[in-house]
Structure formats: structure tokens, C-alpha cells
Write a protein that holds these residues in place. Structure first.
Motif, PDB file in Angstrom:
ATOM      1  N   ASP A   1      -6.133   0.931  -8.290  1.00 23.79           N
ATOM      2  CA  ASP A   1      -7.332   2.181  -8.380  1.00 23.79           C
ATOM      3  C   ASP A   1      -8.609   1.379  -8.485  1.00 23.79           C
ATOM      4  O   ASP A   1      -9.644   2.460  -8.206  1.00 23.79           O
ATOM      5  CB  ASP A   1      -7.283   3.321  -9.071  1.00 23.79           C
TER       6      ASP A   1
ATOM      7  N   THR B   1     -10.143   3.709  -4.226  1.00 27.61           N
ATOM      8  CA  THR B   1      -9.644   4.930  -4.172  1.00 27.61           C
ATOM      9  C   THR B   1      -9.673   5.779  -2.647  1.00 27.61           C
ATOM     10  O   THR B   1      -8.129   6.874  -2.843  1.00 27.61           O
ATOM     11  CB  THR B   1     -10.146   5.956  -4.928  1.00 27.61           C
TER      12      THR B   1
ATOM     13  N   ARG C   1     -10.184   6.868   6.535  1.00 29.73           N
ATOM     14  CA  ARG C   1      -8.394   6.042   6.179  1.00 29.73           C
ATOM     15  C   ARG C   1      -9.392   4.311   6.550  1.00 29.73           C
ATOM     16  O   ARG C   1      -9.968   4.342   7.543  1.00 29.73           O
ATOM     17  CB  ARG C   1      -7.779   6.081   6.882  1.00 29.73           C
TER      18      ARG C   1
ATOM     19  N   HIS D   1      -3.978  -5.399  -0.864  1.00 34.30           N
ATOM     20  CA  HIS D   1      -2.695  -3.712  -0.812  1.00 34.30           C
ATOM     21  C   HIS D   1      -2.648  -3.448  -1.575  1.00 34.30           C
ATOM     22  O   HIS D   1      -3.115  -2.078  -3.182  1.00 34.30           O
ATOM     23  CB  HIS D   1      -2.055  -3.666   0.564  1.00 34.30           C
ATOM     24  N   ARG D   2      -1.882  -4.111  -2.373  1.00 32.11           N
ATOM     25  CA  ARG D   2      -1.226  -3.992  -3.869  1.00 32.11           C
ATOM     26  C   ARG D   2      -2.675  -3.530  -4.851  1.00 32.11           C
ATOM     27  O   ARG D   2      -2.215  -3.414  -6.312  1.00 32.11           O
ATOM     28  CB  ARG D   2       0.411  -4.723  -4.188  1.00 32.11           C
TER      29      ARG D   2
ATOM     30  N   THR E   1      -4.887  -0.961  -4.622  1.00 37.17           N
ATOM     31  CA  THR E   1      -4.048   0.342  -5.110  1.00 37.17           C
ATOM     32  C   THR E   1      -3.900   0.566  -6.022  1.00 37.17           C
ATOM     33  O   THR E   1      -4.044   1.617  -7.084  1.00 37.17           O
ATOM     34  CB  THR E   1      -3.365   0.581  -3.685  1.00 37.17           C
ATOM     35  N   SER E   2      -3.483  -0.351  -6.882  1.00 32.50           N
ATOM     36  CA  SER E   2      -2.472  -0.156  -8.035  1.00 32.50           C
ATOM     37  C   SER E   2      -3.580  -0.202  -9.275  1.00 32.50           C
ATOM     38  O   SER E   2      -3.066   0.465 -10.163  1.00 32.50           O
ATOM     39  CB  SER E   2      -1.258  -1.698  -8.238  1.00 32.50           C
TER      40      SER E   2
ATOM     41  N   ASP F   1      -7.832   6.041   0.733  1.00 28.17           N
ATOM     42  CA  ASP F   1      -6.773   5.687   2.144  1.00 28.17           C
ATOM     43  C   ASP F   1      -7.108   4.652   2.759  1.00 28.17           C
ATOM     44  O   ASP F   1      -8.067   4.315   3.184  1.00 28.17           O
ATOM     45  CB  ASP F   1      -6.259   7.283   2.673  1.00 28.17           C
ATOM     46  N   PHE F   2      -5.498   3.633   2.023  1.00 30.70           N
ATOM     47  CA  PHE F   2      -5.337   2.451   2.620  1.00 30.70           C
ATOM     48  C   PHE F   2      -4.834   1.682   2.713  1.00 30.70           C
ATOM     49  O   PHE F   2      -3.833   1.914   2.380  1.00 30.70           O
ATOM     50  CB  PHE F   2      -6.499   1.441   1.391  1.00 30.70           C
ATOM     51  N   ASN F   3      -4.694   0.690   4.513  1.00 26.75           N
ATOM     52  CA  ASN F   3      -3.058   1.320   4.680  1.00 26.75           C
ATOM     53  C   ASN F   3      -3.271  -0.483   5.817  1.00 26.75           C
ATOM     54  O   ASN F   3      -4.607  -1.105   5.526  1.00 26.75           O
ATOM     55  CB  ASN F   3      -3.059   1.947   5.750  1.00 26.75           C
TER      56      ASN F   3
END
Lengths: 324, 149, 501
Positions: free
Chosen positions: A60, A63, A32, A53-54, A57-58, A65-67
């Protein structure tokens, strides 16, 4: 009821083993990942981290896990100390505070303790006055300050030594006003300082365009001059300081850095990710809605830029007399 | 009993003196009036000192024998329970970041329950400990995305 | 006013998808409100990624519902186990917890929910008719006005500790002292931080609240934990009585506007408004001796005020893009990210959005009352839990709450120290509230005082800076002398009423 669970358990284990096995070896992200926002939710660092982050991830791009993790405290100190102990899966948002905290003697951490990864965006800083204060332009303000530096009260946030403070000090110096004589009130946030400006409790608000824009559009405040090298597309009526003869270019930048001792491959991987992200539509849209300006630089350029900025800040802090 | 009654005003007086020393050791402000960061703390320091002393003087009028809570707290048995619970809290603080949330919470909650609730109810104690530790861990780490050590 | 737009707003708010988000927000808000340390700011921040895929209006409805929902939830743990989760629910412990001890937990919770509803609805009306003029008026609050407001709030709370004034001042100064830890904004000097980076931003007052109340309460209950097996407490009816309702109505209606206006002022609106509502209520009440012992008026007044303050605090956020609290700051950020630009033009450019929000707040408040009253039955079961099991659980939740506030075990030490302090303060009859309020407003008060000294010549000109400061100064004098006047008049009655708060 238990049967399917029991049967699926070994399968799950197999799958789990498999996936961890395949990602071993040269591939870098194996677990992660986290992007640290060294502040509470709601501020500039947090917004930057969440936009990254957005966008990541949006589309891709990442890929894994990313917080986003909020680690508030000490003007970034708490989050950055944490980052120092992590591996390349952790990164953190940074800004000029990384340099100034150290130069002002408030932190032992320096920019050299981290791996520069990317420079993302900048805000440009401007001086604003309330519309009803009836100030024509920045020249008028400067003339008044030259006559009597204590006649106008400045408001800024969130601390002395911040980009806002350093830029206004540099402007004062360049126009022959002793920065130490200026009256400065410090507010927790740009919003509070704006409140004080609208209420007539301060005369000049030094802040970024994103904080100033909505009141400007509503006609409540005037924006006089901005620290960008050229006029901003969104604010064609606002002159730059350079046009007014004050030779200053002062970005209020934000970027991302990683822990010390990252490998070449890891840095290259981040360069690839951020390069792709900087072009993405989502990212560009976020920049626009936040009134941030694109300031993308890859890891190598970022490294040089940080050194340059550190020298510049060092000079300003010294001449303003903030040196510890 | 009197020791406990005296503890707070005395503690506050000592605190105000330490506070005063720290105020004088503060760095002067780099810009503006150099003593500005000291003014407000000095007022506070004086306030604490004056009112602690007033409180000490007022104490003579107080009939502390009537204070049931104070009497309770002064018993050895109570002090022991309170002390042990605080001890557990302190141990929890020390191990929290090293052992992680899950293990340290199981130890902490387990120890508290076995100490307070007795060995007899061990089934209840164990099940409460484990269920609580796992549900809170799950809720915070996954539902609320707050990372715990 | 154009009425069709209001109807349109109602229609949008009632769309199933928006109703669903409203219910989710209300439930989530109630839960984060109940848990110590978690507040609406965390609740909203967690949901930010979720809002990206939503219609902007649904996101706004959801976030607002979490915000005011948390205030409904906040009083639950205050009433049941005397452990407020944040500043604005402290006042609910004064009379709410005594009601539980009298076996009226169910009634306390249901009437508190109703008080929140009425306070909230009053504030929504205030929002509709007064939002922009009031936001403009609030701008008049500059450094001098804030200093006087904080002095007034502190004096009103110190005055609550009647017969014990010296102790009240003492704990107030202690709270102020703690608030000076951290960086001094105006000078950039690090004060009393002992070189711990975690302390540069100061001590989070919520950690102290959890320590003093939750930890202090647990330790206090250790006194006789081995002896008295708590006799099965009578939970009492879920519904409040007609008589309680009659007593409550006037305090609820009086406190709503107080909360609403204080909520509009950026700052610690929630806490100040509930405490001021309580002290005002108590000062004008005839049956003062019942306060602190389970007077229903003392519970509903602060509840109405803080729910009203929550709605009020959205006004500067929406109309000026100026957040007045942590939760509204997170909301502002999230709104910008989903493409809504709050500010003076929001009401002109997207009135549909504003009216949908207003309508959804109406519906949301009603939904929250239903949720909260339905939960009363479930929550009172907490009281059936044997104390030997309940209190260890409270401890774990307190530590967890403290951790989520700053992600550091430094806060654990502070929590433990605050717990011991809380126990001693309680046993030795020192009032706690002046300490907490001083801690919350202390830093702002000092910063504003230092700012005021730059703007004005001296303390006297700060006092006479504007009609507002003069008015607040008069109120301060009144609130401090009022208890004395009462005492002089009431010499005939028996003298001391030991106050427990």
C-alpha cells in the motif's frame, strides 16, 4: 428492482464528486497511474515493472489505481515515444538501451528527453562456458583470444550494442584484443543463447547472472568472471574481472523515468514512493528470487549516474567502431 | 477479369523490383561482413521474380472463365461492396486513436451493419452495435486490463 | 520410479482449490484461444497479479491450463468461420471448415477436441518418461539443424500445393520477404522499416494471419451477401460417428509424437508441428482427393499434434529454464516471481511439484474435452447468426485482436493490406499456407543461416554438419519429389486436383 439503483445513483455521484474534489489541489496523483514496460510480457523489463507493481501495491505504498502496461517495439522506442506525450502519471522502466539506442544512431530519443526518477536494480554480467569444454579460467580464454581472436564464438542477446556486447568489447579492448575481430552470434533471448551454449554451438555465453545461475548450480556450465566491483554473495567462487587485472565495472542496470517537464513536487513524490519501496520486504524478496541486485539511487543521483554512463558508453562505442 | 487475374503476379513483380532497390539502399553492417544483411533478401527477391514470371507464363494454360469466384469478384456490384467495406475499415483505422475505441467502434460497426443489413433492421443493428461495443470495451479494459484508447 | 510420489501428486492435483484453478484456467484458456489475436501469453500475463497470492503449485496448474486450453479453443473459430486465431490453428481450417460447410460443424468440433485430448495425453506420457533425455537431445539442434528443419517444413508445405508448385514457391518467397522486415539481429541493421519504429521488431505474423484469413473471409463472403440468404445450415449431430472415429484413430496416434518432439524444440513448435502433421498425414493417405474437402483425418492430425506440442514445449521451460515460445516465456517469468526456479534441478529438488503438474495436466485435458464438447451446442449457434450481422462482428474482433498485439494502428493498415491480399490469393487459387509458414519461420531461418555461416565454412558443410541435418535434407528431397512420383504413377487418373487451402 430498479428502486435501489435509482436511489443509490445520486449518492454514488455525490461520492464520486467528493473524492475528485478532495484530490484536487496540491495532491499529485489525481488519476490512474501507469508504469510502462516497453517490451512484451516475460522479459527483464516486464519482470522489473511487475515487481515494482507488486511491491508498491502489496504494501500500500501507492494507493492510487496503478497498472503495468506492455508496449513492445523497437527496443523500447515505442513505449518511450508514448511516454514522451504523457503527464506525470505515467512512468516507464528503462535500461542502458535508452542510452545506446541513441548513441548507435537507432533512435532520436535521448535520456535528456525524460525525467530521471530512480535507479532500481542491476544485473552483473559474466562469461560462461560449458563444463565439458574444460576451460580452467578467464585468463585461459583471454590468452586464447589474444592468440587468435576468431578461435572462440561468443553468443549474446538481444542485440549488438547491448550491455552484454559493450561489456565484452570493453574487456577485449582492455586485454589487448581487437573487439571487431571477435566472432559474435546474436540471439533473441538469453534462454536461446543458453541453449546454444549447452548444445556446444557457441563457446562463450555473455549474459547476466540470473540467466546463468540455474545451469551453474546444476553443474552444466562454468562461470568465469563477473563485471561487479566485488565478488557476489550468492556466487562466492566467481572472481571479478578486476581481480583478474581487467579494470572494468559494468552494471546492467534498470530504473524508472518519467515524461519530460515534471514538477519538483511530482519528482519528490516519486522519490518518497520509491524510497519506501526499496526498503520494503517484498521488493527485497523479489530482487533475490530474480537474482537482481539492489542498485537504488534517488532522482538526483540517478541524473548524475545517467550522464556518467552516457559518457562511458560513448567512449566504448567509439572505440569498438560501432559509431554511426 | 483479366486485370484482376493479372494483378497478383504483376504486383509481385513490381514488389520484387522495389524490394531490390531497397536492398541496395540498405546500410552496410557495422561489424563483420558488410553485405551480410543483403544476402538473404537478395535470394528472396530473385525467387519472387522468377516464380512470378513462371506464374505469368503458366497463366496461358489456365482457363480463367471457369473460375466462378473470379467472375463474381469482377462484377461491378461485388467490387462496390468490397470497396465500401474496405473504405469503412480504413476510416476506422484513421479515427481509432483520435476518437477512442468506444466511439469509433460504434461508428464502424453501426455503419457496416446499416450498410449491409439495411435500414429496415435498425433496431437489431443499433442494439448489436451498442452491446458489442460496450461488452468488448468492458472485457478488454477491465477484465483483461488491456488499455484501449 | 517411486510410485508414492505419483499418488501424492494426484492427491494434490485433486484438492478442491487446485481443481478450481484448473477449471478456471481451462475455461479462460478456451476463451483466449477462440478470440483472434489473444493467445495464451496474454491470458497468462493478465493473471500474473492473481498468482502472487496463490500457492506456487496452484499458480503453475492455472498457467499450464490456460496454455493448453488455448490450443483446444484455437481450432473452434477455424472450424466454424475459417478464421484461425494464431499459427497453430491454421491447419484446422483445411478440413475443419469444409466439414462445417458440409453440415458437420458439431462433429468436427467434438472430434477435434478428442484429438487434442489424445494428443495431449500422449505427450504427458512422453513428458513422464522422456522429458530429460529429449531435452538433452534437443540441444543438438544448432544453427545448421534449424536451417534444415525450416527448409524441410517449408518444402513439406509447398508440396501440399500439388499441381500448383510454382504458385506455392511464389507465396513462400513472399512470406520470406515479409519476414525480413525489421532489425537484422546479427548486424543490427534496420531493414525495410520505412522509419516506422513499430516495424523495427518486424511484422507480427498473427496480424497477417488474422488479415489473410479473417478479413479475407469476410471480404469473400461479401460477394453474395445480398443475394443468397444462407439457408438454415444443418449443424449436424454433436457427436461424431463410429466411422469417423475409426478413420481418425490412426492419424491421431501418428501425429501426437510428431507434435511432441517438435514442441520440445524451442521456436515456433505449434505451427510447424500442426502443419507437418497435416502434410505427413496427407502424403501417406490413400484418399488424397478428399483432403481439403472435409476429410476428418485432415482435421484430427494437426489437432492432436499441436496439443501434444504444447505439452512438449513446457519441457525445455521446466527442465532447462529455456522458454520456447511467448507463452512459456511469460510462464517462466511468473514462476520465478512466485518462487519456483525452473531448471535442471527442479526435478530433483521439487519432484512433488512436477508430479502434481503432470497429474493436473491429465485431469485438465479431460476437463477441457468436457468443456469443449459442452460448448459445441453454444458455438454452433454462431452459424445461425445471419452473415450480414456475423461478418461485421468478425471484423471488429479482428481489429481488436490486432490492436492488442502491438497497441498500434500501424497494425490496422497491415491488417487491411493482408485482407486484400488474402482475398486475391484465395480467388486466384494461390496457396496461402506457404506464405504464412515462411513468414513465421523466415526470420529464424535467416538468423540461423547467418549464425551457421560463422560456425561452418560454407553451405555444403552446413548440409553435412550432423546426422540430423543429413536426415532432414533427405526428408526435404523426399517431400518435394513425393508429389511428383505420385503424379507420375497416377497419370491414368485425372490430372489436376485444384487445391484449396
Amino acid at each position: 428492482m430498479w428502486k435501489p439503483v435509482l436511489i443509490s445513483l445520486p449518492i454514488l455521484l455525490l461520492v464520486a464528486c467528493n473524492s475528485s474534489a478532495s484530490s484536487e489541489g496540491t495532491e499529485f496523483p489525481t488519476e490512474r497511474m501507469e508504469l510502462i514496460a516497453p517490451a512484451s510480457p516475460g522479459g527483464g523489463w516486464d519482470m522489473t515493472a511487475r515487481s515494482v507493481h507488486r511491491a508498491m501495491t502489496s504494501d500500500d505504498i501507492i494507493t492510487q489505481d496503478f497498472n503495468v502496461e506492455n508496449m513492445p517495439g523497437g527496443g523500447g522506442e515505442v513505449g518511450w515515444q508514448y511516454l514522451q506525450r504523457q503527464d506525470a502519471h505515467s512512468t516507464s522502466v528503462n535500461s542502458s538501451l535508452l542510452l545506446t539506442n541513441n548513441l548507435l544512431g537507432q533512435s532520436d530519443l535521448s535520456y535528456e528527453d525524460f525525467t530521471p526518477i530512480v535507479m532500481l536494480l542491476t544485473e552483473w554480467i559474466a562469461w560462461a562456458t560449458a563444463t565439458n569444454a574444460d576451460v580452467q579460467d578467464a585468463d585461459e580464454l583471454i590468452t586464447q583470444l589474444q592468440d587468435d581472436p576468431e578461435s572462440l564464438i561468443f553468443g549474446l542477446s538481444p542485440a549488438l550494442g547491448s550491455g552484454y556486447h559493450l561489456s565484452m568489447s570493453q574487456i577485449a579492448m582492455l586485454s589487448g584484443v581487437e573487439p571487431r575481430d571477435l566472432q559474435v552470434l546474436v540471439y533473441d533471448s538469453g534462454g536461446e543463447a543458453m541453449n546454444a551454449l549447452l548444445g556446444g554451438h557457441i563457446d562463450i555465453l555473455v549474459n547476466s547472472m540470473s540467466v546463468l545461475s540455474s545451469q551453474y548450480e546444476a553443474g552444466e556450465i562454468d562461470i568465469h568472471a563477473v563485471t561487479s566491483p566485488e565478488r557476489l554473495e550468492m556466487f562466492p567462487d566467481v572472481p571479478t574481472w578486476q581481480e583478474l587485472g581487467v579494470d572494468i565495472e559494468f552494471p546492467h542496470w534498470r530504473g524508472v523515468m518519467g515524461p519530460p517537464d515534471m514538477s519538483e513536487e511530482e519528482i519528490a513524490q516519486y522519490d518518497e514512493w520509491f524510497g519506501e519501496m526499496a526498503e520494503s520486504e517484498q521488493w527485497q524478496r523479489d530482487l533475490e528470487s530474480n537474482m537482481f541486485f539492489d542498485f537504488y539511487m534517488d532522482s538526483a543521483e540517478t541524473k548524475d549516474f545517467l550522464e556518467e554512463q552516457n559518457e562511458l558508453f560513448n567512449d566504448i562505442i567509439e572505440s569498438v567502431g560501432l559509431m554511426p | 477479369m483479366y486485370i484482376i487475374r493479372l494483378s497478383l503476379p504483376v504486383l509481385f513483380i513490381v514488389a520484387s523490383l522495389i524490394y531490390a532497390i531497397m536492398i541496395f539502399q540498405l546500410q552496410p553492417a557495422m561489424l563483420g561482413e558488410p553485405n551480410a544483411p543483403r544476402y538473404f533478401p537478395l535470394i528472396i527477391c530473385t525467387g519472387i521474380l522468377i516464380f512470378s514470371i513462371v506464374d505469368l507464363i503458366n497463366m496461358r494454360k489456365e482457363n480463367i472463365r471457369q473460375n466462378e469466384d473470379l467472375e463474381m469478384l469482377s462484377r461491378k456490384s461485388t467490387l462496390k461492396v468490397v470497396g465500401i467495406v474496405l473504405g469503412f475499415c480504413l476510416v476506422y483505422t484513421l479515427i481509432f486513436e483520435h476518437l477512442g475505441f468506444l466511439i469509433s467502434t460504434i461508428l464502424f460497426l453501426g455503419a457496416l451493419l446499416f450498410y449491409l443489413n439495411g435500414l429496415k433492421h435498425w433496431i437489431l443493428n443499433l442494439s448489436v452495435t451498442i452491446i458489442t461495443a460496450f461488452t468488448t470495451w468492458y472485457t478488454f479494459s477491465f477484465l483483461l486490463e488491456i488499455s484501449l484508447p | 520410479m517411486d510410485f508414492s510420489i505419483i499418488i501424492d501428486g494426484l492427491y494434490t492435483a485433486l484438492q478442491p482449490i487446485n481443481l478450481m484453478w484448473l477449471v478456471i484456467g481451462a475455461i479462460l484458456g478456451t476463451i483466449v484461444g477462440i478470440l483472434p489475436g489473444l493467445g495464451p501469453a496474454t491470458g497468462i500475463a493478465v493473471l500474473i497479479p492473481l498468482t502472487f497470492g496463490m500457492e506456487p503449485i496452484s499458480a503453475l496448474i492455472l498457467m499450464a491450463a490456460i496454455y493448453y486450453g488455448a490450443l483446444f479453443g484455437g481450432s473452434r473459430s477455424s472450424i466454424l468461420i475459417n478464421t484461425p486465431g494464431d499459427g497453430s490453428s491454421i491447419a484446422a481450417t483445411f478440413d475443419g471448415y469444409p466439414m462445417t460447410k458440409k453440415g458437420q460443424a458439431g462433429q468436427a468440433m467434438s472430434i477435434a477436441a478428442i484429438a487434442s485430448l489424445i494428443g495431449g495425453v500422449m505427450a504427458i506420457f512422453g513428458f513422464i518418461f522422456l522429458a530429460i533425455p529429449l531435452a538433452q537431445f534437443a540441444l543438438n539442434f544448432g544453427p545448421a539443424e534449424y536451417v534444415m528443419l525450416f527448409i524441410f517444413a517449408l518444402s513439406a508445405v509447398v508440396a501440399l500445393s500439388m499441381g500448383n508448385i510454382a504458385k506455392g514457391f511464389l507465396t513462400m518467397f513472399i512470406g520470406l520477404g515479409i519476414s525480413t522486415i525489421g532489425v537484422d539481429l546479427q548486424s543490427g541493421v534496420h531493414r525495410f522499416t520505412l522509419d516506422v519504429p513499430h516495424l523495427t521488431d518486424g511484422i507480427d505474423f498473427i496480424v497477417i494471419i488474422i488479415g489473410i484469413y479473417a478479413l479475407g473471409e469476410v471480404l469473400y463472403n461479401m460477394f453474395n451477401i445480398n443475394k443468397a440468404k444462407k439457408p438454415d445450415q444443418n449443424i449436424g449431430s454433436k457427436w461424431f460417428t463410429k466411422e469417423q472415429w475409426k478413420k481418425s484413430l490412426a492419424p491421431i496416434l501418428r501425429s501426437g509424437p510428431i507434435g511432441f518432439f517438435l514442441g520440445i524444440l524451442p521456436g515456433s513448435g505449434g505451427t510447424i508441428s500442426s502443419l507437418l502433421a497435416y502434410s505427413t498425414q496427407k502424403q501417406i493417405a490413400k484418399n488424397k482427393e478428399e483432403y481439403g474437402k472435409g476429410a476428418v483425418e485432415g482435421l484430427v492430425a494437426p489437432e492432436s499434434a499441436n496439443s501434444s506440442a504444447a505439452v512438449g514445449s513446457m519441457i525445455p521451460m521446466l527442465t532447462m529454464a529455456i522458454p520456447g515460445s511467448g507463452a512459456t516465456a511469460v510462464m517462466l517469468g511468473a514462476l520465478i516471481m512466485i518462487g519456483i526456479q525452473p531448471g535442471p534441478l527442479l526435478f530433483e529438488n521439487s519432484p512433488d511439484l512436477v508430479w502434481t503438474l503432470i497429474n493436473s495436466m491429465f485431469i485438465g485435458n479431460i476437463i477441457l474435452v468436457i468443456i469443449n464438447i459442452a460448448m459445441v451446442g453454444m458455438l454452433v449457434k454462431v452459424l445461425h447468426t445471419p452473415p450480414k450481422v456475423l461478418y461485421p462482428l468478425v471484423l471488429v474482433l479482428s481489429f481488436l485482436g490486432a490492436y492488442t498485439l502491438g497497441y498500434s494502428t500501424v497494425d490496422f493498415y497491415i491488417l487491411i493490406l493482408a485482407g486484400v491480399l488474402g482475398l486475391l490469393l484465395r480467388v486466384l487459387n494461390y496457396p496461402v499456407v506457404p506464405l504464412i509458414l515462411a513468414l513465421i519461420v523466415g526470420n529464424d531461418m535467416e538468423q540461423n543461416f547467418m549464425r551457421a555461416t560463422v560456425i561452418y565454412d560454407g553451405p555444403v558443410s552446413i548440409l553435412f554438419a550432423s546426422p540430423i541435418t543429413i536426415g532432414l535434407a533427405l526428408l526435404t528431397i523426399l517431400s518435394l519429389s513425393y508429389p511428383l512420383i505420385i503424379k507420375l504413377l497416377g497419370r491414368r487418373k485425372k490430372k489436376d486436383h485444384p487445391m484449396t487451402m
